[in-house]
Motif scaffolding. Structure first.
Motif, PDB file in Angstrom:
ATOM      1  N   ASP A 110      29.025 -36.331 -26.015  1.00 47.59           N
ATOM      2  CA  ASP A 110      28.129 -35.294 -26.521  1.00 47.59           C
ATOM      3  C   ASP A 110      27.045 -34.877 -25.532  1.00 47.59           C
ATOM      4  N   ALA A 111      26.852 -35.649 -24.464  1.00 47.70           N
ATOM      5  CA  ALA A 111      25.801 -35.334 -23.497  1.00 47.70           C
ATOM      6  C   ALA A 111      26.332 -34.543 -22.307  1.00 47.70           C
ATOM      7  N   VAL A 112      27.503 -33.942 -22.434  1.00 47.77           N
ATOM      8  CA  VAL A 112      28.107 -33.243 -21.300  1.00 47.77           C
ATOM      9  C   VAL A 112      27.219 -32.112 -20.785  1.00 47.77           C
ATOM     10  N   GLY A 113      26.516 -31.423 -21.653  1.00 44.41           N
ATOM     11  CA  GLY A 113      25.626 -30.348 -21.214  1.00 44.41           C
ATOM     12  C   GLY A 113      24.518 -30.865 -20.305  1.00 44.41           C
ATOM     13  N   VAL A 114      23.943 -31.982 -20.650  1.00 47.45           N
ATOM     14  CA  VAL A 114      22.897 -32.600 -19.830  1.00 47.45           C
ATOM     15  C   VAL A 114      23.478 -32.993 -18.475  1.00 47.45           C
ATOM     16  N   GLN A 115      24.659 -33.568 -18.495  1.00 44.60           N
ATOM     17  CA  GLN A 115      25.289 -34.013 -17.248  1.00 44.60           C
ATOM     18  C   GLN A 115      25.634 -32.829 -16.346  1.00 44.60           C
ATOM     19  N   ILE A 116      26.056 -31.707 -16.931  1.00 40.86           N
ATOM     20  CA  ILE A 116      26.340 -30.505 -16.135  1.00 40.86           C
ATOM     21  C   ILE A 116      25.064 -30.024 -15.444  1.00 40.86           C
ATOM     22  N   ARG A 117      23.952 -30.027 -16.161  1.00 43.00           N
ATOM     23  CA  ARG A 117      22.683 -29.622 -15.548  1.00 43.00           C
ATOM     24  C   ARG A 117      22.303 -30.573 -14.408  1.00 43.00           C
ATOM     25  N   GLN A 118      22.518 -31.872 -14.617  1.00 41.38           N
ATOM     26  CA  GLN A 118      22.213 -32.852 -13.566  1.00 41.38           C
ATOM     27  C   GLN A 118      23.060 -32.602 -12.323  1.00 41.38           C
ATOM     28  N   LEU A 119      24.349 -32.306 -12.531  1.00 40.25           N
ATOM     29  CA  LEU A 119      25.260 -32.030 -11.425  1.00 40.25           C
ATOM     30  C   LEU A 119      24.870 -30.737 -10.703  1.00 40.25           C
ATOM     31  N   SER A 120      24.607 -29.681 -11.471  1.00 37.27           N
ATOM     32  CA  SER A 120      24.308 -28.382 -10.859  1.00 37.27           C
ATOM     33  C   SER A 120      22.998 -28.406 -10.085  1.00 37.27           C
ATOM     34  N   ARG A 121      22.096 -29.288 -10.444  1.00 40.45           N
ATOM     35  CA  ARG A 121      20.816 -29.403  -9.732  1.00 40.45           C
ATOM     36  C   ARG A 121      20.885 -30.392  -8.570  1.00 40.45           C
ATOM     37  N   GLY A 122      22.064 -31.012  -8.397  1.00 43.39           N
ATOM     38  CA  GLY A 122      22.242 -31.946  -7.294  1.00 43.39           C
ATOM     39  C   GLY A 122      21.672 -33.327  -7.540  1.00 43.39           C
ATOM     40  N   PHE A 123      21.348 -33.647  -8.799  1.00 43.44           N
ATOM     41  CA  PHE A 123      20.769 -34.948  -9.113  1.00 43.44           C
ATOM     42  C   PHE A 123      21.823 -36.054  -9.194  1.00 43.44           C
ATOM     43  N   ILE A 124      23.078 -35.663  -9.466  1.00 44.24           N
ATOM     44  CA  ILE A 124      24.162 -36.648  -9.515  1.00 44.24           C
ATOM     45  C   ILE A 124      25.361 -36.106  -8.749  1.00 44.24           C
ATOM     46  N   SER A 125      26.213 -37.014  -8.295  1.00 41.18           N
ATOM     47  CA  SER A 125      27.440 -36.626  -7.595  1.00 41.18           C
ATOM     48  C   SER A 125      28.508 -36.254  -8.615  1.00 41.18           C
ATOM     49  N   PHE A 126      29.580 -35.619  -8.130  1.00 44.72           N
ATOM     50  CA  PHE A 126      30.676 -35.285  -9.039  1.00 44.72           C
ATOM     51  C   PHE A 126      31.306 -36.549  -9.615  1.00 44.72           C
ATOM     52  N   ASP A 127      31.450 -37.589  -8.803  1.00 43.13           N
ATOM     53  CA  ASP A 127      32.024 -38.845  -9.295  1.00 43.13           C
ATOM     54  C   ASP A 127      31.168 -39.432 -10.421  1.00 43.13           C
ATOM     55  N   ARG A 128      29.848 -39.365 -10.269  1.00 44.64           N
ATOM     56  CA  ARG A 128      28.943 -39.855 -11.322  1.00 44.64           C
ATOM     57  C   ARG A 128      29.068 -38.971 -12.567  1.00 44.64           C
ATOM     58  N   LEU A 130      31.763 -37.343 -13.551  1.00 39.15           N
ATOM     59  CA  LEU A 130      33.022 -37.715 -14.205  1.00 39.15           C
ATOM     60  C   LEU A 130      32.839 -38.975 -15.039  1.00 39.15           C
ATOM     61  N   GLU A 131      32.207 -39.987 -14.472  1.00 41.24           N
ATOM     62  CA  GLU A 131      32.007 -41.238 -15.211  1.00 41.24           C
ATOM     63  C   GLU A 131      31.098 -41.047 -16.418  1.00 41.24           C
ATOM     64  N   SER A 132      30.089 -40.206 -16.285  1.00 41.25           N
ATOM     65  CA  SER A 132      29.094 -40.061 -17.343  1.00 41.25           C
ATOM     66  C   SER A 132      29.567 -39.218 -18.527  1.00 41.25           C
ATOM     67  N   ILE A 133      30.625 -38.409 -18.352  1.00 40.47           N
ATOM     68  CA  ILE A 133      31.057 -37.578 -19.485  1.00 40.47           C
ATOM     69  C   ILE A 133      32.231 -38.190 -20.253  1.00 40.47           C
ATOM     70  N   LYS A 134      32.696 -39.344 -19.825  1.00 35.95           N
ATOM     71  CA  LYS A 134      33.768 -40.011 -20.566  1.00 35.95           C
ATOM     72  C   LYS A 134      33.240 -40.449 -21.927  1.00 35.95           C
ATOM     73  N   TYR A 135      34.049 -40.270 -22.925  1.00 30.89           N
ATOM     74  CA  TYR A 135      33.676 -40.686 -24.278  1.00 30.89           C
ATOM     75  C   TYR A 135      33.818 -42.200 -24.373  1.00 30.89           C
ATOM     76  N   VAL A 136      32.960 -42.861 -25.131  1.00 28.20           N
ATOM     77  CA  VAL A 136      32.964 -44.320 -25.241  1.00 28.20           C
ATOM     78  C   VAL A 136      34.334 -44.834 -25.679  1.00 28.20           C
ATOM     79  N   LYS A 137      34.857 -44.257 -26.744  1.00 24.99           N
ATOM     80  CA  LYS A 137      36.189 -44.628 -27.235  1.00 24.99           C
ATOM     81  C   LYS A 137      37.100 -43.442 -26.947  1.00 24.99           C
ATOM     82  N   PRO A 138      38.055 -43.602 -26.016  1.00 24.63           N
ATOM     83  CA  PRO A 138      38.918 -42.458 -25.686  1.00 24.63           C
ATOM     84  C   PRO A 138      39.525 -41.821 -26.935  1.00 24.63           C
TER      85      PRO A 138
END
Length: 156
Positions: A110-128, A130-138
């Motif tokens: 559910d936090a994918v929007g936050v993670q996209i903003r973090q990525l677009s601002r250069g605060f996190i790498s693409f690999d980070r 990817l890891e951060s948007i995985k759902y807890v239970k697939p």
């Protein structure tokens, strides 16, 4: 196959025009094969819209129709999956960025929007990202993006 849609209203007739833009797989109708996920989604919709009650609508999906439709299916949480979600989430136009009738993919958290903003601002790498948007239970979500795809669903 039985699929569920969580909302604040019962779905009697699916209308693609009612879907929101900027979603994981584009503008369309989303379902889950996990009833509990659909319940959580219905509760989220009620909170977001500040109206209605949580309702889960049940559908039967004719999987035999997949052979005649343009379907997309990624095998798990891959780089390609994350790039696909990122591209769809950033698309705010009325035009889809893909031509798939149906997309069957793991759900992002559910936090994918936050993670996209973090990525677009250069605060996190693409690999980070990817890891951060995985759902807890697939959990798999099903996207129906065309009228032809909707014909494979029957409300139960």
């Amino acid at each position: 196959m039985i699929l569920y849609h969580g909302s604040n209203i019962e779905i009697n007739e699916i209308q693609l025009s009612k879907g929101r833009h900027g979603k994981d797989f584009g503008h369309g109708f989303y379902l889950s094969d996990d009833y509990r996920q659909a319940v959580r989604m219905s509760e989220n919709v009620v909170r977001r819209e500040a109206c209605g009650t949580p309702i889960v609508t049940k559908f039967e999906f004719d999987t035999n129709a997949l052979t005649s439709l343009n379907a997309c299916h990624f095998d798990g949480y891959t780089k390609e999956w994350a790039e696909f979600i990122l591209a769809n989430r950033q698309n705010k136009s009325d035009k889809q960025i893909h031509s798939y009738d149906i997309v069957i993919e793991p759900i992002a958290n559910d936090a994918v929007g936050v993670q996209i903003r973090q990525l677009s601002r250069g605060f996190i790498s693409f690999d980070r990202f990817l890891e951060s948007i995985k759902y807890v239970k697939p959990t798999i979500q099903y996207f129906f993006g065309t009228e032809q795809a909707l014909q494979t669903l029957k409300k139960l």
